[in-house]
Design an enzyme around this catalytic site. Structure first.
Site, PDB file in Angstrom:
ATOM      1  CE1 TYR A  98      34.532  36.594  49.477  1.00  0.00           C
ATOM      2  CE2 TYR A  98      36.624  37.202  50.462  1.00  0.00           C
ATOM      3  CZ  TYR A  98      35.599  37.463  49.578  1.00  0.00           C
ATOM      4  OH  TYR A  98      35.648  38.584  48.803  1.00  0.00           O
ATOM      5  NE  ARG A 145      35.994  38.333  37.402  1.00  0.00           N
ATOM      6  CZ  ARG A 145      35.854  38.469  38.723  1.00  0.00           C
ATOM      7  NH1 ARG A 145      35.770  37.428  39.536  1.00  0.00           N
ATOM      8  NH2 ARG A 145      35.778  39.679  39.257  1.00  0.00           N
ATOM      9  CE  LYS A 170      32.676  38.577  46.962  1.00  0.00           C
ATOM     10  NZ  LYS A 170      33.810  39.484  47.074  1.00  0.00           N
ATOM     11  CD  GLU A 174      31.274  39.918  44.349  1.00  0.00           C
ATOM     12  OE1 GLU A 174      30.795  40.766  45.115  1.00  0.00           O
ATOM     13  OE2 GLU A 174      32.488  39.879  44.046  1.00  0.00           O
ATOM     14  CG  ASP A 175      32.874  36.965  41.086  1.00  0.00           C
ATOM     15  OD1 ASP A 175      33.349  38.091  41.350  1.00  0.00           O
ATOM     16  OD2 ASP A 175      33.282  35.932  41.635  1.00  0.00           O
ATOM     17  CG  ASP A 184      32.657  43.237  46.068  1.00  0.00           C
ATOM     18  OD1 ASP A 184      33.142  44.190  46.708  1.00  0.00           O
ATOM     19  OD2 ASP A 184      32.869  42.049  46.346  1.00  0.00           O
ATOM     20  CG  ASP A 185      33.948  41.459  41.037  1.00  0.00           C
ATOM     21  OD1 ASP A 185      34.647  40.828  41.852  1.00  0.00           O
ATOM     22  OD2 ASP A 185      32.802  41.111  40.710  1.00  0.00           O
ATOM     23  CG  ASN A 228      40.888  36.310  45.096  1.00  0.00           C
ATOM     24  OD1 ASN A 228      41.880  36.237  45.791  1.00  0.00           O
ATOM     25  ND2 ASN A 228      40.076  37.352  45.123  1.00  0.00           N
ATOM     26  CG  ASN A 245      39.181  39.502  49.274  1.00  0.00           C
ATOM     27  OD1 ASN A 245      38.014  39.873  49.259  1.00  0.00           O
ATOM     28  ND2 ASN A 245      39.593  38.432  48.642  1.00  0.00           N
TER      29      ASN A 245
HETATM   30  N1  LIG Z   1      41.406  40.701  45.638  1.00  0.00           N
HETATM   31  C1  LIG Z   1      40.195  41.114  45.352  1.00  0.00           C
HETATM   32  O1  LIG Z   1      39.496  41.678  46.199  1.00  0.00           O
HETATM   33  C2  LIG Z   1      39.665  40.907  43.986  1.00  0.00           C
HETATM   34  C3  LIG Z   1      40.298  40.092  43.110  1.00  0.00           C
HETATM   35  N2  LIG Z   1      39.798  39.930  41.860  1.00  0.00           N
HETATM   36  C4  LIG Z   1      40.493  38.985  41.000  1.00  0.00           C
HETATM   37  O2  LIG Z   1      41.050  39.658  39.904  1.00  0.00           O
HETATM   38  C5  LIG Z   1      41.058  38.799  38.799  1.00  0.00           C
HETATM   39  C6  LIG Z   1      40.514  39.551  37.606  1.00  0.00           C
HETATM   40  O3  LIG Z   1      39.182  39.928  37.851  1.00  0.00           O
HETATM   41  P1  LIG Z   1      38.463  40.940  36.835  1.00  0.00           P
HETATM   42  O4  LIG Z   1      39.233  42.157  36.662  1.00  0.00           O
HETATM   43  O5  LIG Z   1      37.078  41.070  37.299  1.00  0.00           O
HETATM   44  O6  LIG Z   1      38.499  40.073  35.497  1.00  0.00           O
HETATM   45  P2  LIG Z   1      38.351  40.570  34.025  1.00  0.00           P
HETATM   46  O7  LIG Z   1      38.040  39.382  33.230  1.00  0.00           O
HETATM   47  O8  LIG Z   1      37.455  41.737  33.967  1.00  0.00           O
HETATM   48  O9  LIG Z   1      39.833  41.085  33.648  1.00  0.00           O
HETATM   49  C7  LIG Z   1      40.928  40.248  33.473  1.00  0.00           C
HETATM   50  C8  LIG Z   1      41.989  41.024  32.768  1.00  0.00           C
HETATM   51  O10 LIG Z   1      43.176  40.256  32.756  1.00  0.00           O
HETATM   52  C9  LIG Z   1      43.701  40.228  31.455  1.00  0.00           C
HETATM   53  N3  LIG Z   1      44.474  39.011  31.240  1.00  0.00           N
HETATM   54  C10 LIG Z   1      44.039  37.751  31.146  1.00  0.00           C
HETATM   55  N4  LIG Z   1      45.073  36.919  30.945  1.00  0.00           N
HETATM   56  C11 LIG Z   1      46.169  37.684  30.891  1.00  0.00           C
HETATM   57  C12 LIG Z   1      47.546  37.417  30.700  1.00  0.00           C
HETATM   58  N5  LIG Z   1      47.999  36.173  30.531  1.00  0.00           N
HETATM   59  N6  LIG Z   1      48.391  38.447  30.692  1.00  0.00           N
HETATM   60  C13 LIG Z   1      47.953  39.702  30.860  1.00  0.00           C
HETATM   61  N7  LIG Z   1      46.670  40.011  31.071  1.00  0.00           N
HETATM   62  C14 LIG Z   1      45.784  39.018  31.080  1.00  0.00           C
HETATM   63  C15 LIG Z   1      42.497  40.299  30.545  1.00  0.00           C
HETATM   64  O11 LIG Z   1      42.942  40.734  29.286  1.00  0.00           O
HETATM   65  P3  LIG Z   1      41.952  40.958  28.035  1.00  0.00           P
HETATM   66  O12 LIG Z   1      41.148  42.147  28.422  1.00  0.00           O
HETATM   67  O13 LIG Z   1      42.875  41.211  26.921  1.00  0.00           O
HETATM   68  O14 LIG Z   1      41.150  39.719  27.916  1.00  0.00           O
HETATM   69  C16 LIG Z   1      41.672  41.323  31.302  1.00  0.00           C
HETATM   70  O15 LIG Z   1      42.063  42.619  30.989  1.00  0.00           O
HETATM   71  C17 LIG Z   1      40.267  37.559  39.197  1.00  0.00           C
HETATM   72  O16 LIG Z   1      41.160  36.534  39.503  1.00  0.00           O
HETATM   73  C18 LIG Z   1      39.549  37.961  40.437  1.00  0.00           C
HETATM   74  O17 LIG Z   1      39.397  36.898  41.327  1.00  0.00           O
HETATM   75  C19 LIG Z   1      38.698  40.585  41.418  1.00  0.00           C
HETATM   76  C20 LIG Z   1      38.022  41.400  42.264  1.00  0.00           C
HETATM   77  C21 LIG Z   1      38.426  41.584  43.641  1.00  0.00           C
HETATM   78  C1  LIG Z   2      37.222  38.884  45.783  1.00  0.00           C
HETATM   79  C2  LIG Z   2      36.412  38.971  44.600  1.00  0.00           C
HETATM   80  O1  LIG Z   2      35.391  39.628  44.597  1.00  0.00           O
HETATM   81  C3  LIG Z   2      36.830  38.264  43.415  1.00  0.00           C
HETATM   82  O2  LIG Z   2      37.894  37.674  43.405  1.00  0.00           O
HETATM   83  O3  LIG Z   2      36.065  38.293  42.455  1.00  0.00           O
HETATM   84 MG   LIG Z   3      34.142  39.158  42.961  1.00  0.00          MG
END
Ligand SMILES: NC(=O)C1=CN([C@@H]2O[C@H](COP(=O)(O)OP(=O)(O)OC[C@H]3O[C@@H](n4cnc5c(N)ncnc54)[C@H](OP(=O)(O)O)[C@@H]3O)[C@@H](O)[C@H]2O)C=CC1
Ligand SMILES: CC(=O)C(=O)O
Ligand SMILES: [Mg+2]
Length: 647
Positions: free
Chosen positions: A195, A248, A266, A338-339, A361-362, A503, A547
């Protein structure tokens, strides 16, 4: 008693696949198939599935078919979940002997090449005789535990994480039970291999390391034929699909078809952590192209070499997929998105939420795991959720998903309207703080967070202005929680809560070491990908892993075992409470706000039970009557990786 070759049986029955189709069915009609296998005492066990039968009369092949193991309490409606689990459930393992069903009874060389039934050197003398294995194996007989020890030793020899990943994937393709036994018994060590973070690198290089298909690839070329494609998958009783379109992948961006590593990873956690049978899990990648130029120019790229299809073309493919899987696997099939990129993720969830059992999931799993972490962190820092201020870096799926669940929980706790409780939560995106003056240009999922405030561009200024007690990174951009940001958080709060969720590790907003060092050891820290414990000023700090892997396996099991047909936000809240309740004083003493993954199956059983209980309360569960003890029931449903004896 019958001993029949399943292929022959299916042929006699005229069965060509498991999916019913609206067109071209001719005289076919959907019916229930009972495949009967015998235990050592000659008792019959049965499995049910929906199959197509052409021009045939159905004959009962054994009666009366009494189940191998009775799982309490007996149900009438929704009994498919019980049937599907029974063969591999822990309760069924003791002294039970089963026939290793494959398309036909697997034996000899084919048995060794069948990952579901292969036991390698663990085949007994008797089994070697009965299954034509003499000479195909060296003389020694090795117990499964010794096999685990040997595999772990081998994997530890690899210095490069991707090599460990490939060794694990090889094992999964060779001996499925050994793979799961190893993963379950050494989950803390091997989770980062199968993972995050390693799965991220595996996806980036998926074309180069591709050996065997581990899931279904549905590309634009399959448009109009998705039902046929689903029939090519060997398993028919699918209970959960994890699907991505690869746009993504973690914080690594668009990896196109190579995102397949994510559904595969997953779903191995669905089995290892949540106990869902591997044969009931189907990884799917929807390939509509990629906008990643590097991959398009990579000779080893495995996907369609075209730019991403969007708009109607994309929507039609997704719609055909969603219709086909429901038709094939039924109303109670769980589909985990997912993603997906956020411009599709929210819309897909909204579109299919009312008609399918879907879960993002996200958005939702991440929200539930973070809320759980906050509930337990409050036991350390004090106060209620409503007493805190939350600031996010990143306002996409994870950020707004978590924000909404926090606001919902505060609203439930205080009876304040959601519009009011949302004001406790602030988000920064790539353009700065989300404020009302930006409302007209914001994506729809950001609009609820556009509060009255002057515009602010930089995170550090937002921290100084909002004075959050909790800082959450969901930006996908590494090292954005700078020294100044963490120090400012520590100057505002005695114990700042800092969660770097992005991540893989390279994208984490800060490292565990940075969080502890820059806050003078006062931060309560957790991250999306794991960090090693940190020694600071003579004290050992153990960072937790925030996570969604804590939530989705148990959450999914809860839905499946109760035959739930729709996901409801209250189930996410129930899952958060259940997870938070599993954090012990010993964990808190180490600085953890999540329980260790070593106990994850027990934790998943509690989450599953809470989710199922909520589903029954909401009238969304179809497995009736409700089991008396849902935790025990969840445990009894779980897949066991121990070998079974073959007749
Ligand atoms: N720990 C866990 O369980 C999980 C972790 N994640 C992680 O979270 C991260 C984001 O995922 P997700 O929300 O789905 O992605 P999205 O693409 O939906 O969202 C990313 C967000 O970050 C913003 N962003 C990008 N660059 C910057 C920057 N330099 N400064 C400020 N804001 C910024 C984007 O802005 P804008 O909207 O303006 O483009 C957007 O709002 C990934 O790395 C993913 O791996 C996700 C799900 C679960
Ligand atoms: C953990 C997860 O789902 C992500 O980083 O997208
Ligand atoms: Mg994910």
């Amino acid at each position: 008693m019958i001993s029949l070759n399943r292929t022959t049986f299916l042929t006699q029955m005229g069965v060509s696949g498991a999916c019913s189709t609206p067109s071209g069915t001719g005289n076919r009609r959907p019916m229930a198939l009972k495949v009967v296998s015998m235990d050592s005492n000659g008792r019959a066990g049965e499995r049910s599935g929906s199959v197509l039968v052409e021009n045939s009369t159905v004959k009962e092949i054994a009666k009366p078919p009494s189940p191998v193991v009775e799982v309490e309490p007996k149900s009438t409606a929704g009994s498919w979940a019980q049937d599907a689990y029974v063969e591999d459930s822990a309760a069924a393992m003791d002294e039970q002997i089963m026939t290793p069903w494959s398309v036909s009874v697997a034996s000899g060389y084919n048995l060794l090449r069948d990952p579901r039934h292969n036991k390698g050197l663990a085949f007994t003398e008797k089994e070697r005789d009965a299954h034509y294995l003499r000479g195909l194996l060296p003389p020694t007989i090795v117990a499964q535990n010794l096999q685990v020890k040997k595999m772990l030793h081998n994997i530890r020899q690899y210095q490069v994480p991707l090599q460990k990943y490939m060794a694990m994937m090889d094992l999964q393709e060779r001996n499925e039970k050994l793979f799961y036994k190893l993963l379950i018994d050494h989950v803390e060590e091997l989770l980062p291999v199968v993972y995050t973070p390693t799965v991220g690198e595996a996806c980036q290089k998926y074309g180069s390391i591709f050996r065997q298909p581990q899931g279904l690839y549905i590309s634009l070329r399959e448009k109009g034929r998705i039902l046929e494609v689903l029939r090519n998958w060997p398993e028919k009783n699918i209970q959960v699909i994890v699907v991505t379109d690869g746009e993504r992948i973690l914080g690594l961006g668009d990896l196109g078809c190579q995102g397949m590593g994510i559904p595969v990873g997953k779903l191995s956690l669905y089995t290892a952590l949540g106990g869902v049978r591997p044969s009931a899990c189907l990884p799917v990648t929807i390939d509509v192209g990629t906008n990643n130029e590097e991959l398009l120019n990579d000779e080893f790229y495995i996907g369609l070499r075209q730019k991403r299809a969007t708009g109607q073309e994309y929507a039609e493919l997704m719609d055909e997929f969603m219709t086909a899987v429901k038709q094939c696997y039924g109303e109670k099939l769980l589909i985990q998105f997912e993603d997906f990129a956020n411009h599709n993720a929210f819309d897909l969830l909204a579109k299919y939420g009312p008609t399918h059992l879907v879960f993002n999931d996200d958005i939702q799993g991440t929200a539930s795991v973070v809320l759980a972490g906050l509930i337990s962190a409050l036991k350390v820092v004090g106060g209620s959720l409503a007493d805190h201020r939350f600031l996010f870096l990143g306002a996409g799926e994870a950020g707004t998903g978590i924000a909404e669940l926090i606001a919902l929980e505060i609203s439930k706790q205080t009876n304040a309207p959601l519009e009011e409780t949302r004001k406790k939560v602030w988000l920064v995106d790539s353009k700065g703080l989300i404020v009302s003056s930006r409302k007209d240009t914001l994506q729809h999922f950001k609009k609820p967070w556009a509060h009255e405030h002057k515009p602010i561009k930089k995170l550090i200024d937002a921290v100084k202005e909002i004075k959050p007690t909790v800082l959450i990174g969901t930006s996908g951009v590494g090292r954005t929680f700078t020294k100044e940001v963490v120090e400012t958080m520590a100057s505002i709060n005695e114990q700042p809560i800092i969660l770097s969720l992005s991540n893989p590790t390279s994208q984490s907003e800060c490292t565990a070491e940075e969080a502890y060092k820059w806050s003078q050891g006062r931060a309560i820290f957790a991250s999306g990908s794991p960090f090693d414990p940190v020694k600071f000023k003579g004290k050992m700090f153990v960072p937790g892993q925030a996570n969604n892997a804590y939530i989705f396996p148990g959450f999914g099991l809860g839905l499946i075992m109760s035959g739930t047909i729709r996901v409801h936000d209250d189930m996410l809240l129930a899952a958060s409470e259940a997870l938070a309740s599993q954090v012990s004083q010993e964990d808190f003493d180490k600085g953890l706000i999540y329980p260790p993954f070593t106990n994850i199956r027990k934790i998943s059983a509690h989450i599953a039970a809470s989710v199922a209980a909520k589903a029954y309360e909401l009238g969304l569960a179809t497995r009736l009557p409700q089991p008396k003890d849902l935790v025990k029931y969840a445990e009894s449903c779980m897949y066991s990786p121990s070998y079974q004896n073959y007749r």
